[in-house]
Design a protein around this motif. Structure first.
Motif, PDB file in Angstrom:
ATOM      1  N   VAL A 159      -2.298   0.117   2.584  1.00  0.00           N
ATOM      2  CA  VAL A 159      -2.930  -1.195   2.427  1.00  0.00           C
ATOM      3  C   VAL A 159      -4.423  -1.101   2.726  1.00  0.00           C
ATOM      4  N   ASP A 160      -4.761  -0.497   3.865  1.00  0.00           N
ATOM      5  CA  ASP A 160      -6.178  -0.374   4.236  1.00  0.00           C
ATOM      6  C   ASP A 160      -6.953   0.461   3.220  1.00  0.00           C
ATOM      7  N   GLU A 161      -6.346   1.531   2.741  1.00  0.00           N
ATOM      8  CA  GLU A 161      -7.047   2.403   1.785  1.00  0.00           C
ATOM      9  C   GLU A 161      -7.278   1.705   0.453  1.00  0.00           C
ATOM     10  N   ASN A 162      -6.308   0.888   0.010  1.00  0.00           N
ATOM     11  CA  ASN A 162      -6.511   0.105  -1.210  1.00  0.00           C
ATOM     12  C   ASN A 162      -7.676  -0.862  -1.044  1.00  0.00           C
ATOM     13  N   LEU A 163      -7.709  -1.572   0.085  1.00  0.00           N
ATOM     14  CA  LEU A 163      -8.784  -2.532   0.314  1.00  0.00           C
ATOM     15  C   LEU A 163     -10.137  -1.827   0.434  1.00  0.00           C
ATOM     16  N   GLU A 164     -10.166  -0.662   1.081  1.00  0.00           N
ATOM     17  CA  GLU A 164     -11.402   0.119   1.186  1.00  0.00           C
ATOM     18  C   GLU A 164     -11.891   0.525  -0.203  1.00  0.00           C
ATOM     19  N   SER A 221      -0.847  -2.300   7.634  1.00  0.00           N
ATOM     20  CA  SER A 221      -2.103  -1.582   7.399  1.00  0.00           C
ATOM     21  C   SER A 221      -1.911  -0.134   6.976  1.00  0.00           C
ATOM     22  N   GLY A 222      -0.995   0.587   7.633  1.00  0.00           N
ATOM     23  CA  GLY A 222      -0.822   2.006   7.367  1.00  0.00           C
ATOM     24  C   GLY A 222       0.298   2.326   6.399  1.00  0.00           C
ATOM     25  N   LEU A 223       0.910   1.316   5.778  1.00  0.00           N
ATOM     26  CA  LEU A 223       2.037   1.541   4.870  1.00  0.00           C
ATOM     27  C   LEU A 223       1.529   1.711   3.436  1.00  0.00           C
ATOM     28  N   PRO A 224       1.993   2.736   2.711  1.00  0.00           N
ATOM     29  CA  PRO A 224       1.612   2.861   1.292  1.00  0.00           C
ATOM     30  C   PRO A 224       1.983   1.594   0.525  1.00  0.00           C
ATOM     31  N   SER A 225       1.092   1.162  -0.349  1.00  0.00           N
ATOM     32  CA  SER A 225       1.325  -0.114  -1.035  1.00  0.00           C
ATOM     33  C   SER A 225       2.580  -0.075  -1.899  1.00  0.00           C
ATOM     34  N   GLY A 226       2.971   1.115  -2.367  1.00  0.00           N
ATOM     35  CA  GLY A 226       4.184   1.223  -3.168  1.00  0.00           C
ATOM     36  C   GLY A 226       5.443   0.898  -2.393  1.00  0.00           C
ATOM     37  N   GLN A 227       5.376   0.919  -1.046  1.00  0.00           N
ATOM     38  CA  GLN A 227       6.544   0.624  -0.217  1.00  0.00           C
ATOM     39  C   GLN A 227       6.542  -0.809   0.319  1.00  0.00           C
ATOM     40  N   PHE A 270      19.351   1.550   3.549  1.00  0.00           N
ATOM     41  CA  PHE A 270      18.372   2.504   3.033  1.00  0.00           C
ATOM     42  C   PHE A 270      17.357   2.814   4.127  1.00  0.00           C
ATOM     43  N   LYS A 271      16.941   4.068   4.174  1.00  0.00           N
ATOM     44  CA  LYS A 271      15.930   4.487   5.145  1.00  0.00           C
ATOM     45  C   LYS A 271      14.566   4.529   4.464  1.00  0.00           C
ATOM     46  N   ARG A 272      13.586   3.856   5.079  1.00  0.00           N
ATOM     47  CA  ARG A 272      12.227   3.892   4.561  1.00  0.00           C
ATOM     48  C   ARG A 272      11.498   5.127   5.085  1.00  0.00           C
ATOM     49  N   ASP A 273      10.455   5.522   4.357  1.00  0.00           N
ATOM     50  CA  ASP A 273       9.622   6.631   4.838  1.00  0.00           C
ATOM     51  C   ASP A 273       8.966   6.266   6.159  1.00  0.00           C
ATOM     52  N   ALA A 274       8.610   5.007   6.285  1.00  0.00           N
ATOM     53  CA  ALA A 274       8.015   4.502   7.529  1.00  0.00           C
ATOM     54  C   ALA A 274       8.690   3.178   7.866  1.00  0.00           C
ATOM     55  N   GLY A 275       8.972   2.978   9.120  1.00  0.00           N
ATOM     56  CA  GLY A 275       9.592   1.727   9.537  1.00  0.00           C
ATOM     57  C   GLY A 275      11.087   1.850   9.738  1.00  0.00           C
ATOM     58  N   LYS A 276      11.726   0.728  10.072  1.00  0.00           N
ATOM     59  CA  LYS A 276      13.147   0.714  10.388  1.00  0.00           C
ATOM     60  C   LYS A 276      13.989   0.786   9.120  1.00  0.00           C
ATOM     61  N   LYS A 296       1.299  -6.158 -12.973  1.00  0.00           N
ATOM     62  CA  LYS A 296       1.724  -4.980 -12.220  1.00  0.00           C
ATOM     63  C   LYS A 296       0.772  -4.658 -11.076  1.00  0.00           C
ATOM     64  N   PHE A 297      -0.132  -5.603 -10.782  1.00  0.00           N
ATOM     65  CA  PHE A 297      -0.966  -5.601  -9.565  1.00  0.00           C
ATOM     66  C   PHE A 297      -2.079  -4.555  -9.522  1.00  0.00           C
ATOM     67  N   SER A 298      -2.042  -3.502 -10.326  1.00  0.00           N
ATOM     68  CA  SER A 298      -3.129  -2.506 -10.381  1.00  0.00           C
ATOM     69  C   SER A 298      -3.454  -1.906  -9.011  1.00  0.00           C
ATOM     70  N   LEU A 299      -2.459  -1.784  -8.166  1.00  0.00           N
ATOM     71  CA  LEU A 299      -2.659  -1.154  -6.858  1.00  0.00           C
ATOM     72  C   LEU A 299      -2.372   0.344  -6.963  1.00  0.00           C
ATOM     73  N   TYR A 300      -2.889   1.108  -5.998  1.00  0.00           N
ATOM     74  CA  TYR A 300      -2.612   2.537  -5.938  1.00  0.00           C
ATOM     75  C   TYR A 300      -1.452   2.745  -4.962  1.00  0.00           C
ATOM     76  N   ALA A 301      -0.273   3.067  -5.527  1.00  0.00           N
ATOM     77  CA  ALA A 301       0.973   3.078  -4.752  1.00  0.00           C
ATOM     78  C   ALA A 301       0.935   4.062  -3.598  1.00  0.00           C
ATOM     79  N   GLN A 302       0.230   5.191  -3.753  1.00  0.00           N
ATOM     80  CA  GLN A 302       0.213   6.211  -2.706  1.00  0.00           C
ATOM     81  C   GLN A 302      -0.790   5.896  -1.597  1.00  0.00           C
ATOM     82  N   LEU A 303      -1.722   4.988  -1.861  1.00  0.00           N
ATOM     83  CA  LEU A 303      -2.701   4.611  -0.840  1.00  0.00           C
ATOM     84  C   LEU A 303      -2.128   3.525   0.053  1.00  0.00           C
TER      85      LEU A 303
END
Length: 586
Positions: A425-430, A460-466, A17-23, A416-423
């Motif tokens: 890692v850094d944006e969630n913490l901010e 840091s720059g990866l959406p939390s949903g991924q 599978f190909k990720r949006d970001a990464g290998k 279910k962690f209550s994270l914002y999948a589109q944000l």
């Protein structure tokens, strides 16, 4: 085996599978296996092992990049619809229609599968008995608890008897009583209908009860065969530790788990069970200068799983071992005090005069079957739901009157962690740090500290949903700790996590408790209750039992060779109270 004898045959199956970001990710890297018809086979492995991908390939939902899969003698890639007509597949997120009632969901799936009314009359009572959803037939699925939704999904999957049943983590979020009832139904279908079942599971005790098990890691098979044969691989490597100068079992576990040569360590009845590498047997085990007394014990399937996984990976997933601070036992100060807590919804009493207290630095467990009232109690403790009556003091404040100010001292990690999948890692913490009122340098320093502690910098720059599942869990915990709360609430925070991820998570929780953070946890993993100082078991909104894990275990009978497990004790307590209630009303 020929095609008439096999339910599934996989030959050198590969899928990337190909990720949006990464290998790109090799989900399956040359899997080959055979599953006999009329058997129950378990797929076990850590997050990312390839279990779900293999099931989706078998269901004809995804095509392999290379290799072949035959299901019931049919090439899935060539005839996916023909396969789908003969199998049933329950994914991790089963598609319920939340506006429809429980009964209407069942009827819809029965319609889709062409189930006649006479067949429905036979199967529905069994399904309602298994899931305990009979009294909720008219309730919309969207208003069911998470565990009840999962059980309704199981019922919809089992509305017909296919030739092959594929179950992907079917018991996540389901209590031990319901798990047992589910497996009784599955075994009955295998015996009476010669049904073939392949199940992926995070519960290694479930895999141990299957006829065959397939251990997977990084898209490859580590071992396959009868669970008893796999278990033998850990023979002679398993020990039970006596306590070390009165150290809490979870504190001893965290320190043992970090030692070289220790494959696994888990609390067990106030002591710690350890699996060691064979080459390390002659070396004494020491913790903080104290040599530990040990006794050899019989291996379990979980012990062999951890050994095989360690042999395949070394310590590549254990580099984040949490360093525990000096142990500070729970203080005498009561930081959570609940007296005669009641919560009603109309004429339904969800919590019925529950009372307990939790001391600072203590790890306290709220356990109970689905619908027992523990989630409602949990929400009241967090200030998310008002009590109908009773008193509720948390961190020195009355939650009925203190409101937001008191909640600032609480941290919360949901299933279910209550994270914002589109944000990212850094944006969630901010976002969460700003929500907690952190500003300027204090905010930057706290975010950097937690990113380093939980090894989140690489994402840091990866959406939390991924994020991989284990790192989503880390991010959710980091977000809950940004404001350095006095009390941390964990609501089934390890649901669906693999065994190693759960141990790493609890290592972090142990370190927090040793720093004086009070932890209140709900879980359906009964072995996780062993990490608690004390436990309360609820059912029908009432307190059935309270005590240490060792005290709770005494409610179940020991056999000649084995002490009762926490799960056996849990079931014994709930069933005894339900029988008393039944007798009093008859």
């Amino acid at each position: 085996m020929n095609a008439q004898q096999t339910a599934l045959v996989a030959k050198d199956v590969r899928k990337t599978f190909k990720r949006d970001a990464g290998k790109p990710v090799d989900a399956l890297a040359g899997i080959s296996l055979e599953v006999a018809r009329g058997t129950l086979t378990a797929l076990v492995g850590p997050d990312g092992a390839g279990k779900t991908t293999l099931l989706r390939l078998a269901a004809g939902l995804v095509a392999p990049d290379a290799g072949s899969i035959e299901v019931i003698g049919i090439d899935v890639a060539r005839s996916p619809q023909q396969v789908q007509d003969r199998i049933s597949y329950m994914p991790q997120r089963f598609g319920l229609y939340e506006d429809l009632s429980v009964q209407e969901n069942l009827d819809l799936y029965a319609d889709l599968h062409g189930i006649e009314q006479e067949q429905r009359n036979n199967i529905y009572p069994r399904l309602f008995e298994m899931t305990q959803l009979g009294r909720f037939k008219e309730r919309p699925a969207g208003k069911l608890s998470g565990g009840m939704k999962q059980k309704l999904g199981l019922a919809c999957t089992l509305v017909r008897s296919p030739q092959l049943l594929l179950l992907d983590e079917p018991t996540v979020g389901v209590d031990p009583l319901s798990r047992r009832e589910l497996w009784e139904i599955v075994h009955k279908l295998i015996v009476e209908d010669e049904l073939s079942v392949i199940v992926s599971t995070s519960y290694l005790d479930e895999a141990e009860r299957c006829e065959h098990a397939v251990l997977m890691h990084a898209g490859q098979v580590l071992a396959k065969g009868r669970p008893a044969d796999i278990t033998e691989k850990a023979k002679g490597n398993c020990f039970l530790m006596r306590d070390a100068k009165g150290m809490l079992a979870r504190s001893l576990q965290a320190r043992l788990f970090s030692l070289p040569g220790v494959v696994d360590a888990v609390p067990e009845a106030g002591r710690v069970r350890v699996v060691r590498k064979s080459a390390e047997h002659e070396r004494p085990l020491e913790v903080e200068g104290t040599k530990l007394e040990i006794e050899a014990v019989k291996p379990r399937f979980e012990d062999a799983f951890m050994m095989l996984f360690n042999e395949a990976t070394g310590d590549e997933r254990r580099e984040s071992r949490t360093e525990s601070s000096s142990q500070h036992p729970a203080s005498a100060e009561t930081i959570v005090e609940v007296r005669d807590l009641v919560r009603t919804f109309g004429d339904f009493t969800a919590v019925d005069h529950v009372s307990f207290g939790v001391k600072r630095g203590e790890v306290y467990g709220l356990l109970g079957p689905n619908g027992a009232g523990k989630s409602t109690t949990f929400k009241m403790l967090c200030g998310l739901l008002p009590a109908s009556s009773g008193t509720l003091q948390v961190a020195g404040a009355n939650l009925l009157t203190a409101g937001a100010k008191a909640r600032q001292r609480l941290g919360y990690v949901a299933q279910k962690f209550s994270l914002y999948a589109q944000l990212t890692v850094d944006e969630n913490l901010e976002f969460f740090s700003s929500a907690y009122g952190l500003r300027g340098r204090a905010k930057r320093d706290r975010i950097n500290t937690l990113k380093e502690q939980f090894e989140l910098g690489q994402f840091s720059g990866l959406p939390s949903g991924q994020l991989p599942g284990g790192f989503k869990q880390r991010l959710a915990l980091a977000a809950a700790l940004l404001h350095e709360p006095d009390i941390l609430f964990l609501d089934e925070a390890t649901s669906g996590a693999d065994p190693l991820a759960r141990r790493q998570f609890w290592g972090r929780i142990t370190a927090l408790s040793e720093q004086g953070v009070t932890v209140i946890v709900t879980t359906h993993f009964m072995e996780e209750a062993e990490y608690c100082d004390r436990i309360i078991i609820l059912d029908a909104g009432k307190n059935l039992a309270e005590g240490t894990p060792l005290e709770i275990r005494t409610h179940a009978k020991s056999t000649e060779n084995d002490a009762p497990t926490m799960e056996q004790a849990f079931i014994a307590i709930v069933e005894k109270e339900r029988q008393k209630s039944k007798e009093s009303t008859s």
